[in-house]
Design a protein around this motif. Structure first.
Motif, short mmCIF file in Angstrom:
data_model
loop_
_atom_site.label_atom_id
_atom_site.label_comp_id
_atom_site.label_asym_id
_atom_site.label_seq_id
_atom_site.Cartn_x
_atom_site.Cartn_y
_atom_site.Cartn_z
N LEU A 246 0.80 -1.23 0.00
CA LEU A 246 0.00 0.00 0.00
C LEU A 246 0.84 1.28 0.00
O LEU A 246 0.43 2.28 -0.57
CB LEU A 246 -0.97 -0.02 1.20
N GLY A 247 2.01 1.25 0.63
CA GLY A 247 2.84 2.46 0.67
C GLY A 247 4.04 2.38 -0.27
O GLY A 247 4.91 3.24 -0.22
N ASN A 248 4.09 1.34 -1.11
CA ASN A 248 5.22 1.11 -2.02
C ASN A 248 6.58 1.16 -1.31
O ASN A 248 7.60 1.53 -1.89
CB ASN A 248 5.21 2.10 -3.19
N VAL A 283 1.31 9.30 0.28
CA VAL A 283 1.99 8.31 -0.58
C VAL A 283 1.04 7.17 -0.92
O VAL A 283 0.93 6.76 -2.09
CB VAL A 283 3.28 7.79 0.10
N ALA A 284 0.30 6.65 0.06
CA ALA A 284 -0.62 5.54 -0.22
C ALA A 284 -1.72 5.98 -1.18
O ALA A 284 -2.12 5.22 -2.07
CB ALA A 284 -1.23 5.02 1.09
N SER A 285 -2.20 7.23 -1.05
CA SER A 285 -3.19 7.75 -2.01
C SER A 285 -2.62 7.75 -3.41
O SER A 285 -3.31 7.41 -4.38
CB SER A 285 -3.57 9.19 -1.66
N THR A 286 -1.35 8.15 -3.51
CA THR A 286 -0.68 8.18 -4.81
C THR A 286 -0.57 6.77 -5.38
O THR A 286 -0.79 6.55 -6.58
CB THR A 286 0.72 8.81 -4.66
N VAL A 287 -0.25 5.80 -4.51
CA VAL A 287 -0.16 4.40 -4.97
C VAL A 287 -1.52 3.94 -5.51
O VAL A 287 -1.59 3.35 -6.59
CB VAL A 287 0.32 3.48 -3.82
N LEU A 288 -2.60 4.26 -4.80
CA LEU A 288 -3.95 3.87 -5.28
C LEU A 288 -4.26 4.54 -6.62
O LEU A 288 -4.81 3.90 -7.52
CB LEU A 288 -5.01 4.24 -4.24
N ASP A 289 -3.90 5.82 -6.74
CA ASP A 289 -4.14 6.53 -8.02
C ASP A 289 -3.39 5.84 -9.16
O ASP A 289 -3.92 5.69 -10.26
CB ASP A 289 -3.65 7.99 -7.93
N GLN A 290 -2.16 5.44 -8.89
CA GLN A 290 -1.35 4.80 -9.94
C GLN A 290 -1.91 3.43 -10.31
O GLN A 290 -1.93 3.06 -11.49
CB GLN A 290 0.11 4.65 -9.48
#
Ligand SMILES: *Cc1c(COP(=O)(O)O)cnc(C)c1O
Length: 388
Positions: A246-248, A283-290
């Motif tokens: 989730l947080g890459n 960062v986790a939001s960014t991972v979900l967006d990607q």
């Protein structure tokens, strides 16, 4: 090895200084294809630009305030996860074990509110749920328990993928409040249950008013072809836990709850100083967006199927191979004998793999892996198995 570090791991004598997508580079400049991604963590690949930008921008703005105040980035991430999961609310911690501790505490609250004095959670043989005292007790491995007795009370163990064993407990034990399993056992050797297993668990839980709690720490984040593995089976649990990818690579764990399970925690029941801070949530939001933008769940399903097909074609009939299993980019090749030496041999061929449950080659590559890189992994793994 450095004697100032507690020897809790048997480490390879190699360290990496840089990453690039599916590749890691050591201090001598050697390149390695990463088919493990830091144990299912670096799902967008190393040095991902969107993640690096999110870290940099958020760190320049604000890293931490504590959960004594509202955290807009945490609320945004929770909204995203709520939409993806079908769950009602969630708690943010810093690791998989912490997410599972929260799930176990929810099951205890659920039992105690029902005035069950000794609430029991059903867990599975060969499972893995973490290294804290409660999660190591839930774990179905003697090796993980050994030396840490007394273990925590309140768990009852059944074979994995055995609905009858649980039905039997339901008929004979009135103290059970919950079932807690992985949809696919990861550390246990990529063990995929029968197609009807999760639905069968859901039915037993509904019939007996138990909570169905799924540990999606390794299976989640798009790895098995849906964001959560339970979505492949059209089942919704009462509690689910996420962490790893989730947080890459930034530490985050989440316990999600639905319906009655979402109404049990009250102020003062649980907490975390670091959990869900502005940086890790951004960062986790960014991972979900990607994952959404690059359609990585679909991609995991496609590349995983391609790899399993190659393995079955080339290795399926070998005497050394017992079974080839996979769902999305969670792939296991079970050999007929222990094969821990393959990790080092693979390293010599420029490939990072893992061997789990003694005789299962486990592959958990980044979801962003290209077809060419996937074929490259398959080629090296096939050579390893053919010459083992
Ligand atoms: C890795 C893992 C955990 C433990 O996560 P940590 O972040 O190491 O505490 C728990 N459950 C499953 C299924 C895992 O794969």
């Amino acid at each position: 090895m450095d004697s100032s570090i507690m020897p809790t791991y048997g480490r390879q004598d190699i360290s990496f200084v840089k990453g690039e997508g599916s590749w890691l580079i050591d201090s001598k400049g050697n390149r390695y294809l990463d088919a493990l991604s830091g144990i299912a963590v670096v799902i967008l690949g190393h040095a991902n630009q969107a993640v690096a930008d999110a870290i940099k921008n958020q760190a320049n703005q604000l890293i931490h305030t504590s959960n004594l105040y509202r955290i807009p980035n945490q609320e945004k991430l929770a909204d995203q996860l709520q939409r993806i999961s079908g769950m009602d609310n969630m708690f943010f911690g810093n690791s998989g074990a912490e997410a599972n501790e929260c799930a176990i505490k929810i099951a205890r609250l659920f039992g105690n509110r029902k005035s069950i004095k000794n609430p029991l959670i059903v867990v599975a043989d060969s499972s893995f749920h973490g290294r804290t005292l409660a999660t190591l007790t839930a774990t179905g491995s003697r090796k993980v328990h050994a030396g840490f007795e007394p273990l925590v009370d309140g768990f009852i163990r059944v074979p994995f993928n055995d609905l009858n064993a649980i039905q039997n407990i339901a008929e004979n034990n009135k103290n059970v409040v919950s079932i807690f399993v992985e949809p696919i056992q990861g550390e246990g050797g990529i063990r995929i249950p029968d197609r009807n297993y999760l639905q069968g668990l859901r039915k037993i839980c509904d019939d007996n008013e138990w909570l169905l709690m799924l540990d999606e720490i390794q299976t989640g984040n798009g790895r098995t072809g849906s964001f959560f593995c339970y979505q492949n089976y059209d089942v919704c649990p009462d509690v689910a836990t996420l962490a790893k990818g989730l947080g890459n690579g930034l530490p985050i764990g989440v316990c999600l709850a639905r319906g009655k399970a979402s109404e049990l925690m009250q102020p003062g029941n649980h907490g975390s100083t670091f959990g869900g801070n502005p940086l890790v949530c951004q960062v986790a939001s960014t991972v979900l967006d990607q994952i959404h933008k690059l359609n990585l769940t679909k991609r995991a399903e496609e590349v995983g199927a391609r790899m399993v097909k190659i393995f079955r074609g080339r290795l399926g009939d070998l005497n050394a191979v017992k079974e080839i299993r996979g769902m999305g980019l969670m792939i296991g090749i079970e050999l007929n004998k222990p094969c821990p030496e393959l990790v080092e041999i693979a390293l010599g061929k420029g490939l990072l793999i893992n061997v789990t449950a003694e005789n299962v080659i486990r592959l958990l590559p980044p979801l962003t892996i290209s077809d060419k890189e996937a074929d490259n992994i398959c080629e090296i793994v096939c050579e390893l198995v053919e010459s083992s």
